[in-house]
Design a protein around this motif. Structure first.
Motif, short mmCIF file in Angstrom:
data_model
loop_
_atom_site.label_atom_id
_atom_site.label_comp_id
_atom_site.label_asym_id
_atom_site.label_seq_id
_atom_site.Cartn_x
_atom_site.Cartn_y
_atom_site.Cartn_z
N UNK A 1 -6.09 -1.27 -2.37
CA UNK A 1 -5.11 0.03 -2.25
C UNK A 1 -5.18 0.87 -3.52
N UNK A 19 -9.87 8.37 13.66
CA UNK A 19 -9.74 6.95 13.85
C UNK A 19 -9.06 7.14 15.23
N UNK A 46 -15.20 -2.10 2.41
CA UNK A 46 -15.53 -0.98 3.46
C UNK A 46 -17.02 -0.16 2.73
N UNK A 49 -10.83 6.15 3.49
CA UNK A 49 -10.80 6.23 5.00
C UNK A 49 -10.39 4.73 5.42
N UNK A 50 -11.11 3.83 4.51
CA UNK A 50 -10.72 2.43 5.13
C UNK A 50 -9.28 2.19 5.04
N UNK A 51 -8.56 2.70 3.97
CA UNK A 51 -7.19 2.52 4.03
C UNK A 51 -6.29 3.24 4.96
N UNK A 52 -6.84 4.36 5.30
CA UNK A 52 -6.14 5.12 6.58
C UNK A 52 -6.30 4.19 7.67
N UNK A 53 -7.46 3.63 7.83
CA UNK A 53 -7.95 3.05 9.12
C UNK A 53 -6.91 1.44 9.10
N UNK A 102 -7.46 12.16 7.34
CA UNK A 102 -8.20 10.80 7.42
C UNK A 102 -7.97 10.05 8.53
N UNK A 103 -6.80 9.95 9.02
CA UNK A 103 -6.42 9.31 10.25
C UNK A 103 -6.96 10.06 11.48
N UNK A 133 -14.54 9.80 9.82
CA UNK A 133 -13.18 10.31 8.83
C UNK A 133 -13.85 10.63 7.59
N UNK A 171 -4.71 12.50 3.50
CA UNK A 171 -4.08 11.21 4.09
C UNK A 171 -4.06 11.34 5.61
N UNK A 202 -4.02 1.33 7.75
CA UNK A 202 -2.46 1.82 7.98
C UNK A 202 -2.35 1.92 9.47
N UNK A 203 -3.44 2.46 10.29
CA UNK A 203 -3.07 2.48 11.77
C UNK A 203 -3.29 1.09 12.41
N UNK A 238 0.76 -1.23 0.17
CA UNK A 238 0.01 -0.02 0.02
C UNK A 238 0.95 1.31 -0.13
N UNK A 290 -1.96 0.84 16.34
CA UNK A 290 -2.31 2.29 16.94
C UNK A 290 -3.91 2.22 17.28
N UNK A 291 -4.60 1.56 16.42
CA UNK A 291 -6.05 1.63 16.79
C UNK A 291 -6.18 0.06 16.67
#
Lengths: 211, 252, 218, 276
Positions: C119, D30, D72, A196-200, D26-27, D249, D23, A202-203, A20, A208-209
């Motif tokens: 992605x 969360x 999603x 947003x799903x990708x950002x989620x 968006x985080x 988000x 980017x 990532x964390x 990603x 982190x979450x």
């Protein structure tokens, strides 16, 4: 879904995470070596997956029925293989026949498919008056009818948009713009919801979450 | 009613194609997107960079919705290719639809032959990538490496339209778009310099050919549009008075 | 005579199949012949993928052969990875009959193919953001209408819109339910006209552009 | 170039700046959720109410026509609908139109705890991946076994108690299609329209837009639009899930879009006079 513990799954999770970042390095940075590597990896794996699907599909819909006695399935197999004559200069023209089958099926289904839903249903829907007597319903009816009439007139290709056509066509363009604007706005929801799903993700991979 | 509609449409197309052949003058509004093609090619020639063409990836040739759009795009490619050969511009055709590959190759080959330079044609002009997203990554990579001066995004598109369009803008390409897929029109409008909207995509090839036969069918389409406009206007007025017999008639 | 095989008969095949689809639709409801032809088309389209694969492999093999600067190593990687993943998938299928029968192929499918798909699709989120920035400028009435409709819908879809002002979702919903209808309906109607005329020309063999012939017989 | 004002610069901001802001932006929700309330769209409410009309023993067909890339968007609504369907005592048949259908089925199976109390083959069945577009949808309507001789695990349909009496569209009481592409059209044209079978759509936002006329005309009894529809359904069943989590988000990113548009227009009007 909990954070995986099996080594192969953890490795897979991180592989996905790294891939990603490699892909997003293109918009966030620029075309670079890691993006290029991910690009080529993706082209390869997608082609492999599609080829495997091709083999299983052709086997399921053509070869198995043929082996069970439906001999006529040899025809599409031969026609499909005829596509490959493209690679031989003198016999290239043979590849036109399988294409003719595809084009015929495409046009046949396409033309018959638009008559009712795209044409008749749309006209009927445009001119059907509202069942209730609410003022807003009537406003919407008039808006949609006038809007559709003007917008269709915008697409007259062999008449100049002057004289009697000047105002309907100009108005028609505005109705089209409103439609496209609403569509654009709606698409923003879809695209950003996926990002947003990708950002989620990532964390989540970084713990982190929670996953 | 659907059958009557099909017969009326075909009769009108045939009538005007016949009249066109008989010498009846048919005027067709210039489509700015088609008029811009020489500019797109000229820009490539000036900058010494290639021209990128793609028919989108929305579906195979036998797909009822997308197939005809891909074919219309290949029809336009013939015209673009000849302009490119004349100007000495390299075409990079990205065709992600395997069954359309023979047509793309044939179209390019014919264009080079027609301009008297068959030896310049090479299969390397055509790039095939399987799958929507890999095709997209491949295109993004190509844009940065080769930096085409003009891009032609005409055909059946899905989500790749906005990404290719924006990436094209980033490298400053002159862009011409076109699709009949409603869901992608806003993005091609937003990212391209010129655009073929809906029906214009199918008419484009005919409009540049100046062939009376083909132009006649466009005239036939317009007459059909007038019939529909008439039906809708009358139906609307009747609808204001809650009269619905026209609706019943159309539902037959 | 060869022209007949190479061209005229090809157009005839297209026309006959188109007409079979019509006959089924208007007179028969379902027709075994038409169903079979559609299955044939699906099979042909599937087999054609191999042609694409050959094109791709040849083009990358040439890059490797030429040692094309900056790309040949990637082309080599592409071909190697393609071979590994395709052969492992094929082996798995041959042994188990399932598309994901081989553990290695299954791993590639789950952890390379799938995340890359997840992605790439959302990458449009970035591009749509900048497209909004450039498209939504009130340069003229056309652009202003695009902007107004778009912004109301955006503020309707996000919960924050209603939190800022209760009117946003009401107006935005009107755009979604009614405002966009004339434009969208028009595209359906005129697109259908275009396809009918284009298909009719193909049916008569007058639209030959896509067969590589120059339209209009120039 | 020295006369370039801030407004000129605004007109030509590097896209990368936007991408980074987006980017990172968006985080944040969360990590620090906001929890803005959401309202329910009429089309989502109608979908939910339609599911509540299901009775014990009814058979529902769910078509998963979205790949993992659109999880999603479509999965939360599919999960919420499945919970309602199973709690109504209805039986479930799931099919998948994308190559990664098995992964989507695993995800659905693991996201709905109700499955644990039910028996595979008797209460629910997964038939697996199928291809062939509209023609195959028409084919299933007349004869399911011609397309799916076995379920996804190779068990012949006649050995599955649920499938014993399910042969064609006539034995199915409701269909839900989750889509990113054209499969909803196929089911509308081949199932809902000719056989009058109740149908609802779980679509990405653009499909919700294009299918609105069909909902208005009554062909669809409800529509869930994107993750927003999923969040609305999660609210309706009182079980916040994946879609609810990303709503914040969405709010933040949509606000950023609006801010960018405002900025673009301010810049545009500030420099327009000079350009003239």
């Amino acid at each position: 879904m909990a954070y995986p513990t099996a080594p192969l799954e953890v490795l897979g999770l991180w592989t996905g995470w790294l891939l990603m970042l490699m892909i997003y390095s293109y918009p966030l940075y620029k075309e670079n070596i890691v993006f290029r590597w991910a690009e080529h990896t993706y082209i390869a794996v997608m082609l492999a997956v599609n080829l495997v699907m091709m083999v299983t599909n052709v086997n399921r819909i053509a070869i198995q029925p043929m082996l069970q006695g439906q001999i006529h399935y040899i025809i599409p197999i031969i026609l499909g293989l005829a596509m490959y004559t493209l690679l031989v200069a003198d016999y290239r023209w043979i590849s036109r026949y399988p294409i003719a089958v595809l084009v015929g099926a495409g046009f046949g289904l396409g033309m018959r498919g638009v008559l009712i839903p795209n044409l008749l249903d749309q006209v009927v829907s445009t001119i059907t008056p509202p069942a209730g007597g609410a003022a807003m319903d009537w406003f919407n009816f008039i808006y949609i009818a006038i809007g559709t009439i003007c917008a269709v007139s915008y697409f007259l290709l062999t008449y100049e948009h002057t004289g009697a056509l000047r105002y309907p066509t100009r108005l028609g363009r505005w109705f089209i713009m409103i439609g496209l604007g609403a569509y654009f706005g709606n698409t923003v929801l879809f695209r950003l919801s996926m990002l947003s799903g990708r950002a989620q993700f990532f964390l989540q991979v970084l713990k982190i979450i929670p996953m | 009613m659907a059958f009557i509609l099909l017969i009326v449409a075909f009769a009108l197309f045939y009538l005007y194609m016949y009249l066109g052949k008989q010498g009846k003058e048919i005027w067709v509004r210039t489509l700015p997107a088609m008029a811009a093609i020489p500019e797109a090619v000229g820009r490539c020639a000036e900058m010494g960079r290639p021209l990128y063409w793609t028919p989108g990836i929305a579906g195979n040739l036998n797909d009822s919705t997308q197939g005809p759009q891909v074919l219309a795009s290949i029809s336009i490619l013939g015209y673009i290719a000849r302009e490119c050969v004349r100007a000495g511009v390299k075409i990079d055709a990205f065709c992600p639809i395997p069954d359309a590959l023979p047509l793309v190759e044939e179209t390019l080959r014919t264009a080079y032959l027609a301009e008297g330079r068959p030896e310049e044609f090479s299969k390397d002009m055509i790039t095939f990538i399987s799958g929507q997203s890999p095709y997209l990554t491949g295109t993004l990579g190509y844009f940065q490496r080769e930096r085409p001066a003009s891009t032609i995004l005409i055909g059946g598109f899905y989500y790749e339209s906005v990404v290719i369009g924006e990436a094209g803008n980033t490298i400053g390409a002159f862009q011409i778009g076109g699709t009949n897929n409603t869901h992608q029109m806003p993005f091609l409008i937003a990212t391209c310099d010129y655009m073929l909207l809906a029906e214009e995509l199918f008419a484009a090839g005919a409009s540049i050919s100046r062939d009376p036969d083909l132009l006649g069918s466009i005239k036939g389409e317009d007459i059909l549009k007038f019939i529909f406009l008439g039906l809708m206007t009358v139906g609307f007025i009747l609808g204001l008075g809650n009269v619905t017999f026209l609706i019943d008639l159309l539902r037959m | 005579m060869s022209e007949v095989y190479k061209r005229e008969l090809v157009y005839l095949v297209t026309a006959v199949i188109t007409v079979i689809m019509f006959v089924e639709y208007f007179f028969l409801g379902t027709w075994q012949l038409a169903e079979t032809l559609r299955t044939y088309a699906t099979i042909i389209a599937n087999i054609a993928l191999g042609l694409g694969a050959i094109t791709l492999v040849v083009s990358h093999a040439k890059k490797i052969q030429r040692r094309a600067a900056g790309v040949w190593a990637f082309s080599a990687w592409l071909l190697i990875f393609l071979a590994i993943s395709f052969l492992s998938g094929l082996a798995g299928w041959a042994m188990t009959g399932s598309g994901q029968g081989n553990p290695m192929y299954d791993w590639f499918f789950r952890y390379v193919y799938t995340p890359l798909g997840q992605t790439l699709y959302p990458i449009t989120g970035f591009y749509i953001f900048s497209a909004c920035y450039r498209a939504f400028r009130a340069r003229n009435i056309d652009a202003a209408l695009l902007l107004i409709a778009g912004c109301f819908v955006i503020l309707t879809n996000a919960p924050v819109g209603g939190a800022i002002w209760g009117g946003f979702p009401i107006i935005g919903r009107w755009f979604l339910d009614y405002g966009q209808v004339p434009g969208m309906r028009t595209f359906l109607i005129v697109g259908a006209f275009g396809m009918l005329a284009y298909g009719f020309r193909a049916l008569l063999g007058r639209e030959r552009g896509f067969y590589g012939e120059v339209a209009g017989g120039e | 170039m020295s006369s370039e004002t801030i407004w000129d610069k605004l007109q030509n901001i590097d896209r990368k700046v936007f991408y980074w802001i987006l980017w990172i932006g968006l985080m944040i929700p969360f990590i620090r959720p906001i929890g803005l309330p959401i309202s329910i769209a009429p089309s989502t409410r109608d979908l939910y109410n339609g599911l509540l009309t299901l009775e014990e023993g009814d058979v529902v067909w769910i078509n998963i026509a979205f790949g993992v890339s659109a999880w999603i968007d479509c999965m939360p609504a599919t999960v919420a609908c499945t919970k309602v369907i199973l709690r109504q005592g209805a039986k479930l048949i799931v099919v998948g139109a994308y190559t990664d259908a098995d992964l989507s089925w695993d995800k659905l199976r693991n996201s709905v705890p109700d499955f644990d109390q039910l028996e595979y083959g008797k209460d629910y069945v997964y038939l697996g991946y199928y291809t062939g577009g509209e023609a195959v949808v028409a084919q299933i309507a007349s004869d399911i076994r011609s397309v799916f001789p076995t379920d996804a695990y190779g068990t012949p349909l006649d050995e599955l108690p649920l499938m014993k009496e399910v042969n064609s569209v006539h034995d199915i009481d409701m269909v839900l299609s989750g889509d990113t592409g054209d499969w909803g059209d196929y089911y509308m044209r081949q199932w809902a329209s000719p056989y009058g079978i109740p149908m609802a759509e779980i679509g990405i936002a653009m499909l919700a837009s294009s299918y609105m006329p069909f909902y208005k005309s009554g062909l669809l009894f409800g529509i869930s639009s994107s993750s927003r529809g999923g969040a609305e359904l999660e609210k309706l069943i009182g079980e916040p899930g994946e879609a609810t989590v990303i709503m914040d988000a969405l709010s933040v990113s949509h606000l950023m879009v609006i801010a960018a548009v405002l900025l673009a227009n301010i810049g545009y009007f500030a420099t327009r006079g000079r350009r003239r």
